[in-house]
Design a protein around this motif. Structure first.
Motif, PDB file in Angstrom:
ATOM      1  N   GLU A 106      12.548   3.862   0.086  1.00 19.42           N
ATOM      2  CA  GLU A 106      13.132   2.815   0.933  1.00 19.42           C
ATOM      3  C   GLU A 106      12.790   1.471   0.306  1.00 19.42           C
ATOM      4  OE1 GLU A 106      11.310   2.233   4.762  1.00 19.42           O
ATOM      5  OE2 GLU A 106      12.950   1.006   5.515  1.00 19.42           O
ATOM      6  N   MET A 141       6.706   2.576   0.565  1.00 21.75           N
ATOM      7  CA  MET A 141       5.511   1.741   0.578  1.00 21.75           C
ATOM      8  C   MET A 141       5.402   0.993   1.902  1.00 21.75           C
ATOM      9  SD  MET A 141       6.607  -1.496  -1.833  1.00 21.75           S
ATOM     10  CE  MET A 141       8.267  -2.189  -1.639  1.00 21.75           C
ATOM     11  N   VAL A 142       4.198   0.497   2.161  1.00 25.01           N
ATOM     12  CA  VAL A 142       3.985  -0.459   3.236  1.00 25.01           C
ATOM     13  C   VAL A 142       3.849  -1.828   2.577  1.00 25.01           C
ATOM     14  CG1 VAL A 142       2.395  -1.234   5.027  1.00 25.01           C
ATOM     15  CG2 VAL A 142       2.800   1.208   4.696  1.00 25.01           C
ATOM     16  N   ILE A 143       4.633  -2.788   3.018  1.00 24.94           N
ATOM     17  CA  ILE A 143       4.499  -4.138   2.481  1.00 24.94           C
ATOM     18  C   ILE A 143       3.533  -4.890   3.380  1.00 24.94           C
ATOM     19  CG2 ILE A 143       5.708  -6.219   1.723  1.00 24.94           C
ATOM     20  CD1 ILE A 143       8.260  -4.604   1.553  1.00 24.94           C
ATOM     21  N   ARG A 144       2.376  -5.242   2.818  1.00 28.26           N
ATOM     22  CA  ARG A 144       1.336  -5.896   3.609  1.00 28.26           C
ATOM     23  C   ARG A 144       1.634  -7.400   3.735  1.00 28.26           C
ATOM     24  NH1 ARG A 144      -4.492  -3.381   2.186  1.00 28.26           N
ATOM     25  NH2 ARG A 144      -4.869  -4.290   4.255  1.00 28.26           N
ATOM     26  N   PRO A 145       0.958  -8.098   4.639  1.00 25.73           N
ATOM     27  CA  PRO A 145       1.316  -9.502   4.904  1.00 25.73           C
ATOM     28  C   PRO A 145       1.411 -10.380   3.657  1.00 25.73           C
ATOM     29  CG  PRO A 145      -0.143  -8.733   6.616  1.00 25.73           C
ATOM     30  CD  PRO A 145      -0.038  -7.600   5.618  1.00 25.73           C
ATOM     31  N   ASP A 172       0.852  -1.180   0.000  1.00 29.03           N
ATOM     32  CA  ASP A 172       0.000   0.000   0.000  1.00 29.03           C
ATOM     33  C   ASP A 172       0.899   1.245   0.000  1.00 29.03           C
ATOM     34  OD1 ASP A 172      -2.282   1.552   0.043  1.00 29.03           O
ATOM     35  OD2 ASP A 172      -3.102   0.636   1.869  1.00 29.03           O
ATOM     36  N   TYR A 173       0.333   2.356  -0.403  1.00 29.99           N
ATOM     37  CA  TYR A 173       1.051   3.618  -0.305  1.00 29.99           C
ATOM     38  C   TYR A 173       1.153   4.018   1.161  1.00 29.99           C
ATOM     39  CZ  TYR A 173       0.306   3.899  -5.328  1.00 29.99           C
ATOM     40  OH  TYR A 173       0.319   3.630  -6.666  1.00 29.99           O
ATOM     41  N   SER A 174       2.221   4.717   1.489  1.00 30.11           N
ATOM     42  CA  SER A 174       2.377   5.176   2.869  1.00 30.11           C
ATOM     43  C   SER A 174       2.365   6.697   2.895  1.00 30.11           C
ATOM     44  CB  SER A 174       3.702   4.674   3.443  1.00 30.11           C
ATOM     45  OG  SER A 174       4.744   5.575   3.103  1.00 30.11           O
ATOM     46  N   PRO A 175       2.252   7.278   4.089  1.00 30.03           N
ATOM     47  CA  PRO A 175       2.295   8.753   4.163  1.00 30.03           C
ATOM     48  C   PRO A 175       3.713   9.302   3.995  1.00 30.03           C
ATOM     49  CG  PRO A 175       1.977   7.800   6.345  1.00 30.03           C
ATOM     50  CD  PRO A 175       1.956   6.661   5.379  1.00 30.03           C
ATOM     51  N   VAL A 176       4.695   8.442   3.810  1.00 29.35           N
ATOM     52  CA  VAL A 176       6.078   8.897   3.652  1.00 29.35           C
ATOM     53  C   VAL A 176       6.417   8.897   2.161  1.00 29.35           C
ATOM     54  CG1 VAL A 176       8.477   8.498   4.298  1.00 29.35           C
ATOM     55  CG2 VAL A 176       6.629   7.833   5.862  1.00 29.35           C
ATOM     56  N   ARG A 177       6.902  10.011   1.693  1.00 26.25           N
ATOM     57  CA  ARG A 177       7.163  10.205   0.276  1.00 26.25           C
ATOM     58  C   ARG A 177       7.931   9.039  -0.376  1.00 26.25           C
ATOM     59  NH1 ARG A 177      10.757  10.988  -2.631  1.00 26.25           N
ATOM     60  NH2 ARG A 177      10.811  12.101  -4.614  1.00 26.25           N
ATOM     61  N   MET A 221      17.970   3.247   1.492  1.00 22.34           N
ATOM     62  CA  MET A 221      17.168   4.399   1.090  1.00 22.34           C
ATOM     63  C   MET A 221      17.837   5.182  -0.032  1.00 22.34           C
ATOM     64  SD  MET A 221      15.236   6.964   3.634  1.00 22.34           S
ATOM     65  CE  MET A 221      13.776   5.977   3.761  1.00 22.34           C
TER      66      MET A 221
END
Lengths: 475, 475
Positions: A153, A35-39, A27-32, A139
């Motif tokens: 990242e 990403m968030v890697i989901r399970p 998913d997209y994250s609030p950090v430029r 990064m």
């Protein structure tokens, strides 16, 4: 659910993002750019890690961990290295409530901090070879990002080895290149071509870079892994010398190599279709989904049977039992396709009466009723068949889109087509030709192939050809 | 080699550092307060990870990965949280060659970034519980650091779960607390006491913190793992609400929990001795070292025998074959002791003639000649005996240094002794008493025990006792 995936033919880029978001891989994250890697995505990364880690360890590599932060002056010591990475650095200027005397950078790669430690650890030929790897986050402040393929990242492994001789370091570079290719072919079912990079495409700080490259369904190329022969560059910069067996002082020879979460992006793009993800059995976190289809009056019998199948198959395979009655069978079928599970086993009252179950292949869509007592022995060959088919299909796709154009006009028109693919061409080895190619077509030299040029003159300049290269439009 | 370790009796702190540096578990790095974890140390971390990861997954937890960087304003949203972490933050102010409009912090812990994502993922009771964990690096700008025990960057796992009810979140907090205790006891062979933290010692942002605490050989206490019930604090701050089964909108209940590379420091301090490290068999990367002791004329026969022992035992245990002839048997023996390998098997010409081998236990130093054909069946019970003995020994040490003083004078004198240990005392539940205790003795309340106070009045204030607490000097 899955019917809302944008078809590849309509918008390839949105098709890719739809699969990631709807299959809940990331998913997209609030950090430029991060990403968030989901399970479900992370489970694929765990499967990748587990296989590669085994391969590295089997060839004597050990895992270690070096600091996230690197003193800014370290990165400036190797001229090419800083030139390559300076524009992408994230810089820490404050710590513990105070401005730092000297800023730190967040590692974009760890050669410099690792070689500063090798200086302390390597003194004699007895300390060599030193074969270390780390699984870490890095990064790079990328301007344009895309889930998995290019994120600010990312997670990766970076191997850093030190050797007494040039030959040994070059062998290590090749050895890892072969591990990467083997892994891509036999686990990811993803066909790769590979070879040496041109001077302009090699890693910032390397003498030679070898990469594996893979053609995606839109005809663009992903660089999937790189193995670098670093010569004595980092040893000289960090003054890492050893006493040889003969008593002389020598600079140490080095390699570094890495693959990253980008592999997940390649895996998606190589195999998936308009129904969703398609995972190769050897890497699939779930290899088999057993779906119990029942009504209230058949519930007990069907659940008992489904459970017995799950219990039997779970001993040898990664299985999930789906007894969800809130959703329709059609929704559940589509959901298992979206998730890319290689085999789906459907069990309902009618199947029980026939003493069989319906087994579907995700790769071909083929469905077969298999007698209940034959199921145990049918699964392993079927998983192998899917794994092989996925690789052969991707290899055939790659070959179909690999061209050997006769002249520059033909080459240019190939790269204007809907699926640009690869072109194998004779090259004069000159930067000017490489740049002209890029300006004219946006394609770049992906690798120098270990074979003679198809013709005697460079397809770009008309000068004598020195090398055979494979070109394509890169991600 | 190992004889150069500072004895515990002479300088406990240097003893600890000597073991880490000489057994090559970790090293100092050029980055302030950050360590390099060397392969032998990292292999211990991999063993810890592998066991805990299995335990988490068995109870339904999934791994994921969230960004390293957190927008600075996020950390400021929860009042206690920012108060706790503000002094320890590392701040990224520049990226990609430009000053950032808004700085990022490097995660000291990930509650805020994770709950900003939970806001997007949790809408209905059907989305709950959400049981995620991540293995990651975090950074806290510590003033005084010490290898493994307290470093600016460290590796850890952080679990973050979301629940529909308070009861379920509290159960999860307890469940993880039990996993940590079970892991410490049964894998680390490290006896722990545990319980709820006092208000002043709990996690910044938690409603309740439970911790496991373990007494080290110098009589000081390490907090080895914490499990937090967060109530609805983070759900309120990030506005994470869900529709309950009854249709109402509710805030989500939360937990978070973690253990870190600090566990390696605790493992070292709990068990090691003046000869070096001592690893419990279940976590030891190498369980058995087989040392071939030979001269030139016995070389072939001894190596063949050693190899056959290695081949047989490697099928069931983690073994290393040591055929190093450059060093003396004495050096090699000391080196295997330094490394903390639980079992050493020595095989030389005389052993072959007697058809036996010499088996040494690292924990007791006991040596026994075991007939060659009985070796296979002797090892598993011996490893179990070592594991059990290490735990029992550490438990006995803890109990020996756990006191129930009659009055405050006695308590103070206990904490002035060479091995301060634990005191179990009645407490009035007041912050003022807690502070007085700390000022007078440097000891703090490690946990509130789930048992009645030993007497009716607080040992510090003389006021009525409300709770039974265990106090000690913490690392």
């Amino acid at each position: 659910m899955s019917d809302s995936i944008t078809p590849r033919s309509k918008d390839y880029s949105n098709w890719y993002l739809d699969i990631i978001l709807k299959a809940k891989l990331a998913d997209y994250s609030p950090v430029r750019g991060c990403m968030v890697i989901r399970p479900r995505g992370f489970a694929i990364w765990e499967a990748i890690q587990s296989q590669l880690d085994r391969m590295f360890k089997e060839s004597g590599h050990l895992n270690a961990y070096f600091p996230l932060l690197i003193p800014e002056e370290y990165i400036q010591k190797e001229a090419d290295h800083i030139e390559g990475f300076a524009p992408e650095l994230a810089i820490v200027t404050h710590g513990g409530g105070e401005k730092l005397e000297k800023p730190y950078i967040i590692r974009p790669t760890s050669e410099t901090i690792i070689w500063s430690m090798y200086k302390q650890w390597i003194h004699s030929y007895r300390d060599l070879p030193l074969l270390l790897n780390q699984w870490a986050n890095v990064m790079r402040w990328e301007k344009r990002t895309r889930l998995f393929l290019r994120t600010t990242e990312f997670l990766w492994q970076e191997g850093h080895t030190a050797h007494a001789t040039k030959e040994e370091a070059q062998e290590e570079t090749q050895h890892i290149f072969e591990i990467y290719k083997n892994f891509a072919h036999n686990y990811m079912a993803m066909y790769c071509i590979g070879g040496k990079k041109s001077e302009s495409e090699k890693f910032a700080g390397a003498v030679e870079t070898y990469s594996i490259e893979s053609l995606m369904q839109d005809g663009k190329v992903i660089q999937a892994g790189t193995s670098h022969f670093l010569g004595q560059n980092f040893a000289r910069v960090f003054d890492v010398q050893f006493q040889s067996e003969q008593g002389s002082q020598e600079y140490v020879w080095a390699t570094s190599w890495g693959v990253s979460t980008r592999l997940i992006g390649a895996l998606i793009m190589a195999h998936s279709d308009d129904k969703g993800l398609l995972l190769p059995p050897r890497l699939a976190p779930t290899q088999i989904i057993i779906q119990a289809i029942y009504r209230e009056n058949t519930k007990n019998e069907v659940l008992t049977c489904a459970q017995s199948i799950f219990d039997e198959l779970s001993e040898s395979f990664r299985c999930v039992l789906d007894t969800d009655a809130r959703h329709s069978p059609g929704w559940r079928f589509a959901e298992s396709e979206l998730q890319g599970i290689p085999i789906r086993i459907e069990i309902g009252q009618k199947d029980i009466e026939k003493n069989s179950c319906l087994v579907s292949r995700r790769d071909t869509g083929e469905k077969n009723a298999i007698p209940r007592n034959a199921l145990g022995s049918a699964i392993a060959p079927l998983l192998n068949a899917i794994q092989t088919n996925m690789f052969e299909r991707h290899k055939a796709f790659t070959e179909e889109h690999t061209h050997t154009p006769d002249n520059y006009t033909e080459l240019k028109s190939l790269f204007e087509g809907p699926i640009p693919g690869y072109c194998i061409i004779p090259w004069d080895g000159e930067l000017s030709s490489e740049q002209k190619l890029k300006e004219d077509t946006k394609a770049t030299i992906r690798a120098i192939l270990d074979q003679p040029p198809p013709r005697s003159t460079c397809i770009i300049s008309g000068r004598p050809a020195k090398q055979c290269v494979i070109v394509g439009k890169a991600y």
